[in-house]
Write a protein that holds these residues in place. Sequence first.
Motif, mmCIF file in Angstrom:
data_model
loop_
_atom_site.group_PDB
_atom_site.id
_atom_site.type_symbol
_atom_site.label_atom_id
_atom_site.label_comp_id
_atom_site.label_asym_id
_atom_site.label_seq_id
_atom_site.Cartn_x
_atom_site.Cartn_y
_atom_site.Cartn_z
ATOM 1 N N ASP A 205 0.757 3.337 6.341
ATOM 2 C CA ASP A 205 1.556 3.401 5.405
ATOM 3 C C ASP A 205 0.683 2.311 4.165
ATOM 4 O O ASP A 205 0.360 1.475 3.697
ATOM 5 N N ALA A 206 1.146 4.080 2.955
ATOM 6 C CA ALA A 206 0.082 4.202 2.330
ATOM 7 C C ALA A 206 1.363 2.500 1.140
ATOM 8 O O ALA A 206 0.766 2.583 -0.083
ATOM 9 N N ASN A 207 2.367 2.662 1.618
ATOM 10 C CA ASN A 207 3.326 2.330 0.719
ATOM 11 C C ASN A 207 3.437 0.427 0.998
ATOM 12 O O ASN A 207 3.389 -0.290 0.283
ATOM 13 N N MET A 208 1.993 0.441 1.762
ATOM 14 C CA MET A 208 1.533 -1.471 2.103
ATOM 15 C C MET A 208 0.890 -1.455 0.359
ATOM 16 O O MET A 208 0.419 -0.560 0.182
ATOM 17 N N GLU A 209 1.132 -3.404 0.194
ATOM 18 C CA GLU A 209 0.037 -3.510 -1.044
ATOM 19 C C GLU A 209 -1.353 -3.254 -0.123
ATOM 20 O O GLU A 209 -1.512 -3.025 0.621
ATOM 21 N N LEU A 210 -2.343 -2.865 -1.555
ATOM 22 C CA LEU A 210 -3.519 -2.958 -0.753
ATOM 23 C C LEU A 210 -4.554 -3.472 -0.520
ATOM 24 O O LEU A 210 -5.413 -3.400 0.705
#
Length: 223
Positions: A205-210
């Motif tokens: 999930d690339a919407n997570m914070e880095l």
Amino acid sequence: MMRFFDATLGKWTRHLFFVLLRTYYGLFYNVSASGKHLLQAQPGTLILATHVSRHDGPLIATTLYSTTRVRPTVHYDEYHNWAQWFPMYVAGAVPMSSPKAWPEEKRAQRKVETLEKIHTLLGDGNSILLFPAGQVRRQPEEIVKPYLSGVHEILRAEPDTPVMLLRLDGLGKFQRATHDLFWSFIGRKKGRRHVSLDLQPIELDANMELEAFNIELERLLNS
């Protein structure tokens, strides 16, 4: 013109390298690969691999050569090393990062250009090989540092990009070394070292914070 040379002279040179490397790894390593057939039906895949030794890049590319075109990513310094540049150029390696001595604006521009190239290659059906930890493992487990952003940015820009996790076992300093008896006929007790590649599709999930994204990625690499 460059595409023409890549499809002719480049292709023949890559095949020569493939024969040489396949012969070398066939003599000294007993390599098995699980899941590589999945790449044939999934062009444009981002392959995230554990990084256990300096053999990882050529071994993976050689093992997957007859399955799909794999474009490895390498550190800028390694790509431009005079002793490595030609085979990396022929293999279509993508240099990542940039010299720290460069101005920040220039480094930022290079990062944009690199990401654009990766997305172009993925869109053309190439598979991209990337080592999320960024360096050869210096401890028993993979460590993805909180500031490393390559995977996160690639997937944030193109969230539908298929992703596969590649785990290497049997090759690294901190992994068990098991040998067969391939060389027993000349009196050597140790033959080829057993190495396994395991490819599995994953979702990130690339919407997570880095930082949270890297923690999850690190967990997957070590599970």
